[in-house]
Write an enzyme that holds these catalytic residues in place. Structure first.
Site, PDB file in Angstrom:
ATOM      1  N   LEU A  20       0.832  -1.209   0.000  1.00 27.90           N
ATOM      2  CA  LEU A  20       0.000   0.000   0.000  1.00 27.90           C
ATOM      3  C   LEU A  20       0.868   1.262   0.000  1.00 27.90           C
ATOM      4  CD1 LEU A  20      -2.756   1.441   0.228  1.00 27.90           C
ATOM      5  CD2 LEU A  20      -2.536   1.242   2.718  1.00 27.90           C
ATOM      6  N   VAL A  91       5.847  -3.213  16.537  1.00 25.35           N
ATOM      7  CA  VAL A  91       4.719  -2.574  17.228  1.00 25.35           C
ATOM      8  C   VAL A  91       4.420  -3.219  18.575  1.00 25.35           C
ATOM      9  CG1 VAL A  91       3.667  -1.784  15.078  1.00 25.35           C
ATOM     10  CG2 VAL A  91       2.971  -3.990  16.048  1.00 25.35           C
ATOM     11  N   ASP A 182     -11.862   5.019   3.407  1.00 29.04           N
ATOM     12  CA  ASP A 182     -12.519   4.204   2.380  1.00 29.04           C
ATOM     13  C   ASP A 182     -12.140   4.862   1.064  1.00 29.04           C
ATOM     14  OD1 ASP A 182     -14.189   3.096   0.462  1.00 29.04           O
ATOM     15  OD2 ASP A 182     -15.856   2.808   1.858  1.00 29.04           O
ATOM     16  N   HIS A 183     -11.185   4.251   0.355  1.00 30.43           N
ATOM     17  CA  HIS A 183     -10.617   4.956  -0.802  1.00 30.43           C
ATOM     18  C   HIS A 183     -11.650   5.208  -1.903  1.00 30.43           C
ATOM     19  CE1 HIS A 183      -9.973   0.703  -2.013  1.00 30.43           C
ATOM     20  NE2 HIS A 183     -10.172   1.158  -3.235  1.00 30.43           N
ATOM     21  N   LYS A 187     -12.600   8.843  -4.705  1.00 36.47           N
ATOM     22  CA  LYS A 187     -12.697   8.845  -6.162  1.00 36.47           C
ATOM     23  C   LYS A 187     -13.506  10.046  -6.630  1.00 36.47           C
ATOM     24  CE  LYS A 187     -12.229   3.825  -6.644  1.00 36.47           C
ATOM     25  NZ  LYS A 187     -10.956   3.835  -7.355  1.00 36.47           N
ATOM     26  N   GLU A 221     -14.464  -6.774 -10.984  1.00 38.59           N
ATOM     27  CA  GLU A 221     -13.024  -6.856 -11.229  1.00 38.59           C
ATOM     28  C   GLU A 221     -12.737  -8.012 -12.171  1.00 38.59           C
ATOM     29  OE1 GLU A 221     -10.262  -6.263  -7.791  1.00 38.59           O
ATOM     30  OE2 GLU A 221     -12.089  -6.613  -6.642  1.00 38.59           O
ATOM     31  N   HIS A 245     -17.504  -0.169   0.760  1.00 39.97           N
ATOM     32  CA  HIS A 245     -17.548   0.633  -0.462  1.00 39.97           C
ATOM     33  C   HIS A 245     -18.961   0.789  -1.022  1.00 39.97           C
ATOM     34  CE1 HIS A 245     -13.310   0.266  -0.199  1.00 39.97           C
ATOM     35  NE2 HIS A 245     -13.186  -0.893  -0.790  1.00 39.97           N
TER      36      HIS A 245
END
Length: 493
Positions: A20, A91, A182-183, A187, A221, A245
């Site tokens: 990422l 961590v 939440d990508h 958009k 997809e 999403h």
């Protein structure tokens, strides 16, 4: 430029050696820097377990940016990467947090970031709660500026685990400091949903059950699980796509006009939609939802394996790679309008699009027959070709008096001056200026889990007939039948 345009901050990335960070975060930070949306007063601290050095991290950042096809990645790249620092970090080891605090104090003094700290957790979610607790325990969240925490999905695996995680994080951070990313909400065309609705009387006056027949959302997809077999098999299409999403897009599409364009008002309206989302009883799940898992197939002449053949640990998997459903909103505006959603892997095409089908006229004389009706459709294309298409009926030359569908289109890719930034770039910037509008509030997370939990619990008790759709298709036939029962079908516009 004001500080709001060029925020000062130290950005700490937990999981800086991961995919990422390499594919999304480093190029996004660079783009903000190039566009003047990040001042010279910034530093980035990369944390991970690998024994890297500052130089190794900087080389990887440079490679990442060049691979992202930045034609302008040239003379300023060395100056940009000089702001990056690496700390080998475990961590679970308390001693490493002390070292991080000292490094951050030094960097804040060097780069004059005014104590603004952004922590990005780009790693396994089972560490989210622990990291948040340690950041508070070792004083890392206390500074002279603001402190914010960005959390990647998934936020829990069901409502119970999400509540547990939220409680852990809230012990260390306040809700207004937590940015659940939440990508999809970053958009460009997803953000455009609000503008299309609320800035155009031609649509907003018709945006209700009097004029809309149904709404469809497709997120398909062409790829399979690739290298993500272990993660995906624990997740599946419902947790990976529907719970976050897709339900977020549903909320944006169906919400009431906010009083003001502020974070709290927009979130409030989205939450009302999710509260009105009808929970499906377990005995009715199969009437409203279809699940699938891809079989072997062919795409562009290439033979593709089934899901169970992708990895030996998937040999007997009952995880769904596809889900389609009929959603019902029990409120005054949307009663009686079905919302059809579908998402899956290894499908015939890669697309995210929304189609609004308007009701037909009660007596339309311009059709050959009832079977050849062409309803008005509004299509919002989110990817790969961003844009809007409105299908209307018109008389084509030589067609006599019959109506034929004509498409009025706006394609963002063809409009000079329209810049569509990477979603992560937009969301990173929003976080640095304190705009949480396009991030998910806890109430939205909880309501989404409340909706999908009964689906997952019901399916966990049943043995599915998998695999049930070919790779390279648009899903199982039962998904088509779901709409046919209502006299509808999936649109491909």
């Amino acid at each position: 430029m004001s500080e709001k345009r060029q925020p000062k901050a130290t950005i700490v990335i937990f999981g800086a050696t991961g995919d990422l960070a390499k594919r999304k975060l480093f190029p996004s930070i660079y783009n903000l820097y190039k566009k003047g949306k990040l001042s010279e007063n910034f530093a980035v601290v990369g944390l991970a377990r690998r024994p890297w050095t500052d130089e190794i991290l900087r080389e990887n950042v440079e490679q990442s940016i060049k691979q992202a096809s930045f034609s302008s990645a040239d003379e300023d790249l060395r100056e940009f990467t000089s702001h990056f620092y690496y700390n080998s970090f475990d961590v679970t080891d308390d001693s490493t947090y002390d070292g991080l605090n000292k490094l951050m104090i030094d960097l804040e003094d060097k780069y004059q970031t005014e104590g603004n700290r952004l922590f990005y957790l780009a790693m396994a979610p089972n560490f989210f709660g622990l990291i948040a607790k340690k950041l508070k325990e070792y004083g890392l969240k206390e500074s002279s500026g603001w402190t914010r925490l960005i959390i990647e999905k998934p936020f829990g695996t069901n409502l119970s685990s999400a509540k547990e995680l939220n409680n852990e994080i809230r012990e260390a951070f306040d809700e207004d400091q937590i940015y659940r990313i939440d990508h999809y909400l970053g958009k460009e065309m997803v953000q455009n949903i609000e503008v299309i609705r609320f800035a155009n009387g031609i649509f907003e006056h018709l945006w209700n059950n009097q004029y809309i027949s149904n709404i469809q959302i497709t997120a398909s997809e062409t790829l399979g699980v690739e290298e993500r077999a272990r993660y995906y098999d624990e997740s599946g299409a419902v947790r990976d796509m529907l719970q976050n999403h897709i339900l977020q897009m549903v909320a944006l599409l169906l919400m009431e006009p906010p009083i003001k364009l502020t974070t709290d008002e927009i979130r409030s309206e989205k939450i009302k939609v999710l509260r009105a989302l009808r929970k499906i009883d377990s005995e009715k799940i199969d009437k409203y939802f279809v699940r699938g898992q891809y079989d072997s197939g062919e795409m562009n002449g290439e033979a593709l394996p089934s899901y169970r053949e992708e990895d030996e640990q998937l040999a007997n998997s009952t995880t769904e790679t596809y889900v389609a459903g009929k959603l019902v909103i029990d409120n005054y505006r949307w009663a009686g309008v079905p919302i059809y959603v579908r998402t899956g892997k290894r499908m015939a095409k890669k697309t995210i699009d929304i189609t609004i089908q308007f009701k037909d006229l009660p007596m339309n004389l311009y059709y050959k027959s009832e079977k050849e009706r062409h309803p008005n459709l509004l299509s919002i294309k989110i990817q790969p070709d961003e844009g809007i298409t409105l299908s209307i009926n018109a008389n084509k030359a030589g067609a006599g008096s019959l109506a034929e569908p004509v498409q009025l289109s706006l394609n963002n890719n063809d409009v000079p001056g329209i810049n569509t930034p990477e979603a992560y770039e937009k969301l990173l910037y929003d976080c640095t200026i304190g705009d949480a509008t396009n991030f998910t509030h806890w109430d939205e997370v909880a309501l989404s889990w409340e909706f999908v939990d009964p689906i997952l619990e019901t399916w966990a008790e049943q043995q599915p007939n998998f695999p049930n759709y070919k790779s390279g298709s648009m899903g199982p036939k039962e998904a088509d039948e779901l709409l046919e029962r209502d006299g509808n079908h999936w649109w491909d516009v």
